[in-house]
Design an enzyme around this catalytic site. Sequence first.
Site: not given
Length: 493
Positions: A149, A225-226, A230, A247, A281, A382
């Site tokens: 992204n 990432g997700s 993570g 993150e 995010c 999310e």
Amino acid sequence: MKLMNYVNGHWQDKPDAKYTAVLNPANGEELAQVPLSTAKEVDDAVLAAKAAQKKWAKVPAPKRADYLYEIGRLMKQKKEELAQVLTKEMGKVIEEARGEVQEGIDMAYYMAGEGRRLFGETTPSELADKFAMSVRAPIGVVGLITPWNFPVAIATWKSFPAIVAGNAFIWKPATETPMMAYEMAKIFEEAGLPPGVANVVFGSGSEVGTAMIEHPDVKVISFTGSTETGRKVAEAGGRNLKKISLEMGGKNAVIVMEDANLELAVEGILWSAFGTAGQRCTACSRVIVHKDVKEALQNLLLEKTSVLTIGDGLDESVKVGPVINKGALEKIHSYIGIGQEEGATLLTGGKILEEAPHDKGHYYAPTIFTDVAPDMRIAQEEIFGPVISIIEVGSFEEAIEVNNSVIYGLSSSIYTADVNRVFKAQRDLDTGIVYVNAGTTGAEIHLPFGGTKGTGNGHRDSGVAALDVFTEWKSVYVDFSGKLQRAQIDNDI
């Protein structure tokens, strides 16, 4: 065009490699073929990085910084070209793409400045004729795993502090957006960065990412990432005692109090929720609004949402581009049914755009739910798309409680004219980033970026805090007394 890995200053053309197509999400056109590398390519990159880093660490930090100044200059020179590539492979509108490239330029110059700082500390010793200090030391070879992204900005948040701190890195970009990594590798080469300091290896997370995480000579993994992925990165890295910087996800809220400027609040909500088609995010996915202004805010949001232009991001008039791929479309759309089953009211959107001029791309209509309870799945999970949920509250205290009721803690925002509420909010909102009278997006590169709870594990990208990920603290004691002195024993304190 076939992309190639960049390892040890060379472009690796492997005719026998497996490839996958890079597609433009706006129209489905093939842009390139990207190799699906294996653990063997990771091993080669680590070997090159390890050898290069030993020499690179001995280059004075101000000299290392000179390379970043040159990288920043080249990015500035190629800004429009890079932005065009970014929009084609990721889909975000061209205005946002230019902003993202600018963020990378800013990070180059900012981190180059750290080449003349990289501050440690000097402190008095408890013993006479003894000097004490702490200094930052590079860690070695670091692995960078970046998402699709923000394929330029996030990569620069990680690679530039790693470079100036004296590390060498291996970068695995997302397979959906490898062209930006390819362009950045060309810039590293043109800037004259010594071979092996910067390495780009394309491939899947399961193959290339796993190989990086498990490699004994990769000492740091910086991942964006997700949250689900993570956790797996942290588990695997932890077994090997690696430093892991994460993150991850967000479920960010804009709080609108009864004294807020509603026009301003709506502008912030629209930008935060529907910019990048909600694929941030930091995207606003919850609007927590005081009951006294809920109807007025809701009507204004509907009015402004109805005139948003949706289409190919290269069209300067478009405000909302496509989502990244078909899988993203399907995931977003699945939450529409979930929200309706839970009892939320769909005000607008809630559909895949399948007719011309949207029939060849991956477009989702900006979507607004109302009558959303804080514990509904659409208010907790999310979605990563252009979907917002309006949640009514009766007080400031309830708004703070609802904001903090999710597992994530990245970004939050409050619109109010009450200065006392402002200071209470910035204290009590349990997110790593807090905005006042602005949306949930807009982080600047000289402040730490990251979140609490399910969003991160205590590390930060950007700002001086990013250097903590890529350096170790070394304490140095110099005794010039000419005799043995024993700390905590041979003193009169």
